[in-house]
Write a protein that holds these residues in place. Structure first.
Motif, PDB file in Angstrom:
ATOM      1  N   ARG A 538       0.822  -1.216   0.000  1.00  0.00           N
ATOM      2  CA  ARG A 538       0.000   0.000   0.000  1.00  0.00           C
ATOM      3  C   ARG A 538       0.853   1.262   0.000  1.00  0.00           C
ATOM      4  NH1 ARG A 538      -2.947  -1.262   3.949  1.00  0.00           N
ATOM      5  NH2 ARG A 538      -1.770  -0.161   5.594  1.00  0.00           N
ATOM      6  N   THR A 539       2.038   1.234   0.648  1.00  0.00           N
ATOM      7  CA  THR A 539       2.857   2.454   0.765  1.00  0.00           C
ATOM      8  C   THR A 539       3.276   2.992  -0.597  1.00  0.00           C
ATOM      9  OG1 THR A 539       3.634   1.782   2.949  1.00  0.00           O
ATOM     10  CG2 THR A 539       4.964   3.408   1.757  1.00  0.00           C
ATOM     11  N   PRO A 540       3.933   2.188  -1.465  1.00  0.00           N
ATOM     12  CA  PRO A 540       4.290   2.757  -2.783  1.00  0.00           C
ATOM     13  C   PRO A 540       3.064   2.992  -3.656  1.00  0.00           C
ATOM     14  CG  PRO A 540       4.854   0.423  -2.677  1.00  0.00           C
ATOM     15  CD  PRO A 540       4.475   0.826  -1.302  1.00  0.00           C
ATOM     16  N   LEU A 541       2.049   2.161  -3.511  1.00  0.00           N
ATOM     17  CA  LEU A 541       0.848   2.326  -4.324  1.00  0.00           C
ATOM     18  C   LEU A 541       0.134   3.632  -3.970  1.00  0.00           C
ATOM     19  CD1 LEU A 541      -0.853   1.000  -6.492  1.00  0.00           C
ATOM     20  CD2 LEU A 541      -2.137  -0.177  -4.699  1.00  0.00           C
ATOM     21  N   THR A 542       0.137   3.963  -2.666  1.00  0.00           N
ATOM     22  CA  THR A 542      -0.473   5.236  -2.247  1.00  0.00           C
ATOM     23  C   THR A 542       0.278   6.418  -2.843  1.00  0.00           C
ATOM     24  OG1 THR A 542      -1.217   4.228  -0.185  1.00  0.00           O
ATOM     25  CG2 THR A 542      -1.111   6.628  -0.250  1.00  0.00           C
ATOM     26  N   ILE A 544       2.020   6.399  -5.582  1.00  0.00           N
ATOM     27  CA  ILE A 544       1.767   6.448  -7.028  1.00  0.00           C
ATOM     28  C   ILE A 544       0.437   7.124  -7.299  1.00  0.00           C
ATOM     29  CG2 ILE A 544       1.260   4.992  -9.028  1.00  0.00           C
ATOM     30  CD1 ILE A 544       3.338   3.007  -7.952  1.00  0.00           C
ATOM     31  N   ILE A 545      -0.593   6.728  -6.532  1.00  0.00           N
ATOM     32  CA  ILE A 545      -1.926   7.336  -6.741  1.00  0.00           C
ATOM     33  C   ILE A 545      -1.885   8.829  -6.447  1.00  0.00           C
ATOM     34  CG2 ILE A 545      -4.295   7.345  -5.870  1.00  0.00           C
ATOM     35  CD1 ILE A 545      -3.994   4.333  -5.364  1.00  0.00           C
ATOM     36  N   THR A 546      -1.180   9.196  -5.350  1.00  0.00           N
ATOM     37  CA  THR A 546      -1.123  10.618  -4.950  1.00  0.00           C
ATOM     38  C   THR A 546      -0.450  11.458  -6.019  1.00  0.00           C
ATOM     39  OG1 THR A 546      -1.082   9.984  -2.619  1.00  0.00           O
ATOM     40  CG2 THR A 546      -0.298  12.213  -3.185  1.00  0.00           C
TER      41      THR A 546
END
Length: 745
Positions: A538-542, A544-546
């Protein structure tokens, strides 16, 4: 009843008669078929009786007076006579006791005087027995003389009967010593039986003593048996047997007073009766094979036969054997009854024979029914295998093997059963002896039984009682374990099979307890794994989304756009690395990895890995100390995957080693191959359980603020395991040490 059932009933009757006739044939055939009366056992017995008895009755009679003159007396006989009623004092006291009451009860003086004189005479006689051997010897000779007289009296009483029984045996016999001739009848008549006694054929030996008297004396040991030899001729005239054949069995009075004639009549009657039975048996057999043939389908197609299918085949076979034996027993009884009637012309028990025949037919019918049922099942190839699997004997064999699965326990139980059986048998023998009135024998048996009971049976019973009690405790402890209570150990006592079982249960208990602990730990690690995977993905995915949302905003400068794109690139690469590592761990855990083994110098591989990370090492606040053994250190490994092991361990040290400390990297030879070691001081608290560091997504940084997937050590261990090597982690406080060993090429 349907017609085919009637035919089978007739077949059964014919089969019973054939079996009966065969048993008669087996019993009587050898002595009847093709034989004459003079070849029969009865005739030989009659002639043996004649030859044995003609000596004392006619040819060599005893002279009683001469026999009395030869009577001798031994010391044993003297002592036996003296002490027959006890010692001297006992005998004297016994006589006094006998006469004391009689003398006291006498009414007049004359009677008392007479009894007193009689008593004194007997007392004196007893005293003489112990003083004078000749006095005793004379009394012993008198006793023996009376025995000879009794024998001669019995012999005289029986002589007329003997002469009458053998009056149709003609003879002319001459004493070879004296020349005296004894005759009876005309030996020149046509003979049905003839025997010559001479030097060539052997002489007739005529004894003086016969034991075939209703006499219980000892004359046979008192009379010296002087055997005389005779020559001459003995015949049984043909006319006598012909006369018996003409009279037949009806004239019982005439026949029964002559042993030979009676035997001849019985023999002829047996021949006629048995030949009739055998001919009828042959006719019955012919009818069985032609008109009334066996129809197995009538027997095996019944409802009862179908019900028998449920029973094991060996049980039905045993029942068929028992029914056959019962049928044979009834047939044997019928045969004996019939043959006794024919041989002895006794009363023929028709009612008893009828009842027996009914039982015989019933037993034979049951036997035929069961035998045909068994034959049908054995010849049914479609189900014989299943029948044999269900057989009692198969299950009994399995049970017997299981009984001795533990030989020590099986032998002990068998020994206990034998001891209990023998103890019960001995007790029954003692009780039977007591009830039978064998006082002395019962006492001896009782003492022996008590000795064996207290020295063998009782110790064995107490031992087995103690073992059984111990087994009950083990069973109770096993029940507590099954209920989930693992706090108490099963007591281990001694070295018996029960003690071994208790020890095995304790190991099982410990294994279950460790398994439950491991299961709890696994559940905890599974929860942590899910949490860590969720967090790390979730950390890198968050991010990326941000940053993707930020790029969508208008009015961004080129510097901001470039910065956002750079962040997206780094986070995407981290996400890709994490997913790749997770995929690699999954493949290695399932064994779906192919190794491209080559001969690789691990020394060069480690040097290249150190050089690859040279800039990072130089930039880090760590002091790397490298120690690589001189010379080649070859190993058969997949170079790329082994590179990853070394790379992961070096990166692990760069991330988690405490700044300002030393990192020791060494490669050298070990007893079992080549050993690679890396040691450092961790900047995070590691705990006590080194094995948990191999778990996936497990990181030294529990707060997970550092870069990394937490899969480095898990991947390294999987690669080492695939190569048949060994990887261990040692913790000593904050000191972290990884050792990797791989076989040398």
């Amino acid at each position: 009843m349907p017609k085919h059932k009637w035919t089978q009933a007739v077949w059964l009757f014919l089969a019973a008669f054939v079996l009966f006739s065969v048993m008669v044939l087996i019993e009587a055939g050898p002595r009847i078929i093709g034989k004459t009366y003079t070849e029969s056992e009865d005739f030989r017995g009659s002639m043996d009786f004649f030859y044995n008895q003609i000596g004392p009755y006619i040819l060599n009679p005893v002279d009683p007076e001469e026999a009395k003159k030869t009577i001798g007396v031994t010391e044993e006989e003297l002592d036996d006579h003296r002490y027959r009623y006890g010692n001297l004092e006992d005998q004297l006291a016994s006589i006094r006791d006998q006469y004391e009451g009689r003398i006291g009860a006498a009414e007049d003086a004359g009677e008392k005087k007479e009894l007193t004189a009689e008593r004194d005479e007997k007392l004196e006689d007893i005293r003489q027995n112990f003083l004078d051997d000749d006095h005793v010897a004379e009394k012993v000779r008198a006793e023996k003389g009376r025995a000879i007289d009794e024998y001669m009296k019995a012999l005289g009483e029986n002589r007329p009967s003997f002469e009458h029984q053998v009056r149709h045996v003609y003879y002319e016999l001459t004493d070879t010593a004296t020349g005296k001739t004894y005759t009876n009848g005309n030996i020149r008549e046509k003979a049905a039986y003839k025997r010559e006694f001479n030097e060539k054929n052997g002489y007739l030996q005529a004894s003086q003593i016969t034991g075939d008297l209703d006499y219980t004396g000892e004359a046979d040991s008192l009379i010296p048996d002087e055997v005389k030899t005779f020559e001459g001729t003995v015949i049984v005239p043909q006319s006598v047997l012909s006369d018996a054949a003409d009279r037949g069995m009806a004239d019982a009075v005439y026949l029964n007073d002559d042993q030979l004639i009676w035997g001849y009549a019985v023999f002829k009657a047996e021949q006629r009766a048995y030949m009739g039975v055998w001919l009828a048996g042959i006719l019955a057999l012919a009818l069985m094979l032609t008109v009334f043939r066996l129809q197995p389908s009538v027997w095996t197609g019944s409802t009862l036969s179908l019900k028998l299918e449920r029973f094991p085949i060996d049980g039905v076979t045993a029942a068929a054997a028992v029914a056959s034996l019962i049928a044979l027993a009834f047939a044997e009884y019928m045969k004996e009854t019939f043959m006794n009637f024919v041989h002895h012309t006794g009363s023929f028990l028709y009612s008893e024979l009828t009842v027996n025949a009914a039982f015989f037919m019933a037993a034979l019918g049951v036997a035929v029914f069961l035998v045909l049922h068994v034959v049908r099942r054995f010849t049914d190839s479609g189900r014989i295998g299943q029948d044999l699997e269900r057989a009692y004997i198969r299950r009994a064999a399995d049970d017997l093997r299981a009984f001795f699965l533990n030989r020590k326990l099986g032998t002990q139980v068998l020994f206990l059963l034998i001891v209990v059986f023998l103890a019960g048998l001995g007790f029954g023998g003692v009780v039977l002896s007591v009830l039978s009135g064998f006082g002395g024998e019962a006492l001896v048996l009782g003492v022996i039984w008590l000795f064996l009971f207290f020295t063998v049976a009782l110790p064995v019973l107490l031992l087995m009682a103690r073992r059984t009690g111990y087994l009950n405790r083990i069973i109770d402890a096993t029940g507590r374990m099954a209920a989930g209570r693992f706090t108490e150990e099963v007591p281990v006592r001694g070295t018996s099979v029960f003690a071994k079982h208790a020890s095995d249960l304790n190991r099982l208990r410990e294994g279950v307890r460790l398994s439950m602990s491991e299961q709890a730990r696994s559940e905890r690690l599974k929860t942590e794994l899910i949490t860590n995977v969720s967090h790390d993905l979730r950390t890198p995915l968050t991010s990326i989304i941000t940053y993707t949302d930020l790029l969508k905003k208008p009015g961004l400068t080129e510097e901001e756009r470039a910065e956002y794109v750079d962040v997206l690139d780094r986070k995407s690469q981290r996400l890709k690395t994490l997913i790749d590592d997770l995929f690699d761990v999954s493949k290695m855990a399932t064994g779906n990895v192919e190794l491209n083994r080559q001969r690789v110098d691990l020394g060069e591989l480690v040097r290249q890995a150190i050089a690859e990370h040279g800039e990072e090492i130089a930039a880090s606040p760590l002091d790397f100390r490298i120690s690589i053994a001189d010379g080649a250190l070859p190993a058969s490994v997949d170079g790329q995957k082994w590179w990853r092991v070394i790379d992961n361990l070096i990166q692990n040290a760069l991330k988690y080693a405490m700044p300002g400390t030393r990192v020791y990297v060494s490669l050298d030879e070990a007893e079992e191959g080549i050993r690679f070691t890396i040691k450092n001081v961790s900047k995070y608290e590691l705990g006590d359980n080194a094995d948990e560091l191999f778990e996936r997504f497990k990181r030294g940084d529990a707060s997970r603020h550092t870069e990394g997937s937490g899969l480095g050590l898990a991947i390294a261990q999987s690669i080492v395991d695939l190569h048949g090597g060994r990887m261990t982690i040692d913790l000593d406080g904050d000191l972290f040490k990884v050792t990797v060993e791989v076989p040398r090429a």
